[in-house]
Scaffold this active site. Structure first.
Site, PDB file in Angstrom:
ATOM      1  N   TYR A 104      -3.785   3.367   2.797  1.00 22.27           N
ATOM      2  CA  TYR A 104      -5.236   3.552   2.650  1.00 22.27           C
ATOM      3  C   TYR A 104      -5.946   2.844   3.793  1.00 22.27           C
ATOM      4  O   TYR A 104      -5.400   1.956   4.454  1.00 22.27           O
ATOM      5  CB  TYR A 104      -5.715   3.002   1.300  1.00 22.27           C
ATOM      6  CG  TYR A 104      -5.655   1.498   1.192  1.00 22.27           C
ATOM      7  CD1 TYR A 104      -6.732   0.694   1.544  1.00 22.27           C
ATOM      8  CD2 TYR A 104      -4.508   0.865   0.717  1.00 22.27           C
ATOM      9  CE1 TYR A 104      -6.677  -0.679   1.451  1.00 22.27           C
ATOM     10  CE2 TYR A 104      -4.442  -0.510   0.611  1.00 22.27           C
ATOM     11  CZ  TYR A 104      -5.526  -1.277   0.975  1.00 22.27           C
ATOM     12  OH  TYR A 104      -5.471  -2.647   0.884  1.00 22.27           O
ATOM     13  N   CYS A 105      -7.189   3.271   4.035  1.00 23.84           N
ATOM     14  CA  CYS A 105      -8.054   2.617   5.022  1.00 23.84           C
ATOM     15  C   CYS A 105      -9.494   2.793   4.559  1.00 23.84           C
ATOM     16  O   CYS A 105      -9.735   3.160   3.400  1.00 23.84           O
ATOM     17  CB  CYS A 105      -7.835   3.190   6.427  1.00 23.84           C
ATOM     18  SG  CYS A 105      -8.149   4.951   6.560  1.00 23.84           S
ATOM     19  N   THR A 106     -10.444   2.549   5.413  1.00 23.05           N
ATOM     20  CA  THR A 106     -11.845   2.564   4.998  1.00 23.05           C
ATOM     21  C   THR A 106     -12.321   3.962   4.623  1.00 23.05           C
ATOM     22  O   THR A 106     -12.867   4.181   3.539  1.00 23.05           O
ATOM     23  CB  THR A 106     -12.740   2.006   6.118  1.00 23.05           C
ATOM     24  OG1 THR A 106     -12.266   0.716   6.498  1.00 23.05           O
ATOM     25  CG2 THR A 106     -14.178   1.900   5.657  1.00 23.05           C
TER      26      THR A 106
ATOM     27  N   ILE B 271     -11.361   3.955   0.992  1.00 21.94           N
ATOM     28  CA  ILE B 271     -11.941   3.023   0.013  1.00 21.94           C
ATOM     29  C   ILE B 271     -13.357   3.447  -0.358  1.00 21.94           C
ATOM     30  O   ILE B 271     -13.793   3.264  -1.503  1.00 21.94           O
ATOM     31  CB  ILE B 271     -11.937   1.595   0.586  1.00 21.94           C
ATOM     32  CG1 ILE B 271     -10.534   1.195   1.016  1.00 21.94           C
ATOM     33  CG2 ILE B 271     -12.480   0.601  -0.424  1.00 21.94           C
ATOM     34  CD1 ILE B 271     -10.474  -0.072   1.847  1.00 21.94           C
TER      35      ILE B 271
END
Length: 932
Positions: free
Chosen positions: A445-447, A475
């Site tokens: 996952y990332c932003t 996120i």
């Protein structure tokens, strides 16, 4: 010797890179001519081409190493000038023999405005073949060839060609005057009645012939204007996705300035684009009328956008996205609404770049082969299950973000790569997945999702893993999902975002600590000292609101001193410039009065001369004094900057060798540095909550109040030893004595404290309640609660104190449900943002008896409340925007605390159940007596 002149100087190049450059040069010399070198002339086109090719080979070879800089600007300029002169001579020759003819092309104001054309499109001179000026079709093709932007992208019905009539001018000497007239005509705007539209070949030939006759030389310029039509408006409407009326009105009369909120929207697409610059122009033309702000990167590999959209423009914005074929079907990630007052971006930036996400890979991968995408619901279930499984069976959850993002928030059970930049991701992934089975399930996952697109493609294609998935929308999308579904977030802490907010609260947990005092905080900020020596990769740091105010938004006291010294220097410099301007004005005035002296009476002349000489002498004296003061402040500023370097170097943030000139001073500073206990004690004795020196009244009051009990003094000393950077959070001696006296005068027996810290105030109050009284004290922080517990157990009257660890609101509910007693006095010194909630809960649950007193600390919040609300609403908004622009989010967060405190002060003042008096003691102390 001739070839070596091309290298000039290698800026800051080490010996290794110098040898590398010489080796490359040697390989070039192997193919170079053996005769002595001389600059090529334009009469030798083959030699010129060979020279340019060789120079390019050298530049490309050396530019592969970013630390090597080859400066060949002088050679490049010489080549370009020679090429330009040769080209101009060739054009002049062909004009003279009648092969070419000059024309001037201009674009209508609508074209220049809507397509954001450069200034040169006001009138551009071209040279066309004579045959191209005999046919309208040939002329249009020639214009598209010479001006591909914007004509190549426009449909044929979007414009018409017209000719501006030109008055006869006797010779070519009047060219500049004629161009000035053209400029004036363009500035006024062209009426169609002043233009002659070209519809047929015959009209073109006739107008061209007339243009030649206005010059005595017989070589005149045909002045063409590209005029917009109704087709151009239709073209813009199609590209924008909406129509704009002639008066600039948007559909349904919508206006961006009438919006109440910003909607944060992010999207990306890794898909090849043929013309990134054209897409950037079209997006800018579509979004600017809507008031969209943000940052958009466009490259041949795709697009990456983070923008803020006025809430009343969101539907139009979505239409503009779908109107562009390159973006059709892209997923729009909509974030939480924000108040219109606080713009997360200051302007709209749409930039064509080489990459939308710089990865540093030697070759591009197939970004479409990047694994599965999990919806927020699927991801929530996965992470929830992951944290219940045994270590060997659970999937590997990887945070594809940088260290400064992971330190303030991450998913429960995730492994942070702790990279500095995205380019470091590949080595970090290899290390993280070293020895892991290729069949293992990998979750990333990332932003917002774009980094996972590339990272997962690398994991699959380069590392050989097959079962790889990513969180769709990142996120940001997950945060919206759990908020809408009212679920307990599996993401802990704050989501770092790349706009002026810097952080988005997702989970209630606080994972990081202030670099100054060590208390729990997750406010990421930049140093308010614009010349802070922290390296770029470490500019962001964690700082609590109290330290931000105490250090004026700077990372350390040394930077705060440098910031103050720089502001003082800038003010002195500004004053010096004003004095110099005034002095020059007086000197000019004196010279002018001497020139007119013959016309003035002798006595008046002498009086005016004396006044002028006196003013000049005074100004000259002030200039000398101010210049000397400026020199002293420059030296003081240099010393402050040296101290800042010392402070930052102690944190290990400066590269090796960068601090060598200050090593001696650093050693001297370290030898004189006080211990943590001494520093904490000095902080307690010499500074108040504002971080300022005690004034004489406060010091006198403390010295002439009753002596502090020896055990309470030991508690203060223990706090200074254990928490040297947070000792200022403890109540002062005079304030604690005041609360104890209040308890004694009220004969209070049941006391509640919200915010125990290390137990100093609780023990002061316990001494005042007597043997029959009891103090119930709440503390959330487990670290300071352990210190408080030890202090309370060691105190002779500590048995009167009941320490409860936990969240204040939860404990208040437990007290209401399990105990029937009301408290005589409540001391509130907990989470400042929750003060209004605490007050409401206390009054609703009737925890404070009628006649009881609620004592509230920090109601002036470091002086910030009065300072902030002495400004108008507009001034407060502008102040906030300026702090956000500079990245000083710790002071932005401090202002939010001040806003919350102001709201609390207004709440209690307007409550008819209580009487309120606010005392300017230390950080502000408010007494609230319940009367009904």
């Amino acid at each position: 010797g001739g070839w070596s002149s091309m290298l000039h100087r290698l800026n800051k190049c080490h010996v290794y890179f110098g040898l590398l450059a010489l080796s490359l040069l040697g390989s070039v010399l192997a193919f170079a001519p053996t005769q002595p070198w001389s600059p090529p002339s334009m009469a030798e086109p083959q030699r010129l081409a060979r020279f340019s090719s060789t120079l390019q080979r050298i530049r490309v070879g050396l530019s592969r190493n970013p630390r090597v800089t080859l400066r060949c600007a002088a050679v490049d300029v010489d080549l370009r000038n020679k090429e330009r002169r040769e080209k101009n001579l060739e054009i002049a020759r062909r004009v003279a023999i009648g092969e070419l003819r000059p024309i001037v092309v201009s674009f209508s104001p609508a074209f220049r405005k809507e397509l954001k054309l450069a200034k040169r499109f006001k009138h551009t001179r071209l040279f066309l073949e004579l045959e191209e000026l005999q046919s309208l079709r040939a002329l249009k093709q020639a214009l598209i060839r010479e001006l591909p932007h914007p004509l190549a992208s426009l449909p044929e019905d979007a414009y018409r060609l017209a000719v501006r009539p030109t008055q006869a001018m006797g010779s070519v000497d009047n060219v500049e005057e004629e161009e000035e007239e053209v400029d004036e005509g363009q500035d006024r705007g062209d009426e169609e009645g002043n233009l002659l539209f070209v519809e047929t070949d015959e009209e073109l030939v006739r107008l061209f012939a007339e243009a030649q006759q206005v010059r005595s030389s017989g070589i005149g310029k045909l002045r063409l204007q590209v005029v917009d039509t109704a087709g151009f408006s239709a073209y813009l409407e199609e590209k924008r996705g909406y129509a704009i009326a002639a008066d600039g009105a948007l559909p349904n009369g919508l206006r961006p300035e009438e919006a109440e909120q910003w909607i944060m929207v992010s999207f990306y697409r890794l898909h090849p684009l043929q013309d990134p610059e054209d897409l950037a122009r079209r997006l800018r033309a579509a979004w600017e009328p809507l008031g969209v702000l943000g940052r958009v990167y466009v490259a041949r590999e795709g697009i990456n956008a983070q923008v803020s959209v006025p809430d009343n423009m969101l539907e139009l914005f979505k239409q503009t996205v779908t109107a562009h074929s390159e973006l059709d079907g892209v997923y729009l990630n909509c974030d939480e609404p924000l108040s219109k007052e606080y713009a997360p971006f200051s302007k709209l930036q749409i930039k064509p770049r080489k990459h939308v996400l710089a990865d540093g890979l030697p070759r591009s991968l197939d970004w479409r082969e990047n694994g599965a995408k999990l919806s927020p619901a699927e991801w929530h279930s996965k992470v929830e299950q992951l944290n219940k499984e045994e270590e060997g069976a659970k999937p590997i959850l990887i945070d594809i973000r940088n260290f400064y993002e992971s330190e303030v928030g991450l998913f429960k059970g995730a492994k942070a790569l702790d990279t500095v930049t995205f380019r470091d991701t590949w080595d970090a992934l290899k290390e993280t997945l070293k020895g892991v089975s290729k069949e293992k399930e990998i979750l990333t996952y990332c932003t917002g999702g774009i980094r996972c697109e590339k990272a997962n493609a690398y994991i699959i294609q380069e590392l050989g893993y097959k079962n790889v998935s990513a969180l769709r929308g990142g996120i940001v999308n997950y945060a919206q999902y759990v908020k809408e579904k009212q679920l307990r977030s599996q993401f802990l802490g704050v989501n770092h975002v790349f706009d002026q907010r810097l952080g988005q609260r997702v989970g209630e947990e606080v994972l990081s600590r202030c670099i100054n005092c060590g208390c729990s905080s997750d406010v990421q900020t930049d140093c308010a000292n614009t010349h802070c020596p922290r390296p770029f990769a470490r500019r962001r740091y964690i700082q609590c609101q109290e330290c931000a105010i105490r250090q004026d938004g700077c990372c350390c006291s040394e930077c705060a001193d440098e910031k103050k010294a720089r502001e003082q220097r800038d003010e002195t410099q500004r004053r010096l410039e004003e004095l110099q301007v005034s002095l020059r004005r007086e000197l000019r005035s004196r010279k002018k009065s001497k020139d007119t002296a013959a016309e003035a009476a002798e006595e008046e002349e002498q009086r005016l001369a004396a006044l002028s000489e006196g003013r000049i002498a005074r100004l000259e004296g002030e200039v000398v004094v101010t210049r000397k003061k400026l020199e002293e402040e420059e030296k003081a500023l240099e010393a402050c900057h040296a101290k800042s370097l010392v402070a930052i170097s102690r944190l290990g943030l400066l590269p090796n060798g960068e601090f060598s000139e200050f090593e001696e001073e650093e050693g001297r500073s370290k030898s004189e540095e006080p211990s943590d206990a001494d520093r904490g004690a000095r902080t307690l004795d010499e500074r108040n909550h504002l971080g300022q020196e005690h004034d004489l009244n406060a010091k006198y009051a403390e010295e002439h109040s009753s002596a502090e009990h020896p055990y309470l003094q030991r508690v203060r000393e223990e706090t200074a030893r254990a928490l040297p950077q947070r000792a200022h959070m403890m109540s002062g001696v005079v304030q604690a004595k005041f609360i104890a006296s209040l308890i004694a005068m009220m004969n209070a027996k049941q006391v509640l404290e919200l915010g125990c810290f290390t137990g100093y105030t609780a023990l002061c109050m316990a001494a005042a309640v007597g043997e029959e009284g009891k103090v119930t004290s709440l503390e959330r922080d487990c670290e300071v609660a352990a210190i408080a517990k030890n202090n309370i157990e060691m105190c002779p009257w500590g048995k009167r104190v009941e320490l409860i660890q936990g969240d204040a609101l939860d404990v208040l509910d437990e007290l209401t449900g399990t105990r029937t007693r009301e408290f005589d006095l409540i001391f509130l010194d907990a989470n400042k943002k929750q003060y209004s909630t605490y007050f409401t809960r206390i009054m609703e649950k009737e925890l404070l008896r009628v006649g009881g007193v609620l004592v509230v600390d920090n109601t002036l919040w470091k002086g910030r409340v009065a300072e902030l609300y002495s400004l108008s609403q507009t001034e407060r908004v502008e102040r906030n925007k300026e702090l956000q622009r500079k990245g000083v989010m710790s002071l932005v967060a401090a202002d939010k605390y001040a806003e919350a405190m102001h709201a609390f002060n207004q709440l209690v003042r307007g409550d008819a159940r209580v009487e309120v008096v606010m005392l300017p003691v230390r950080d502000g102390l408010t007494l609230i007596r319940r009367i009904q």
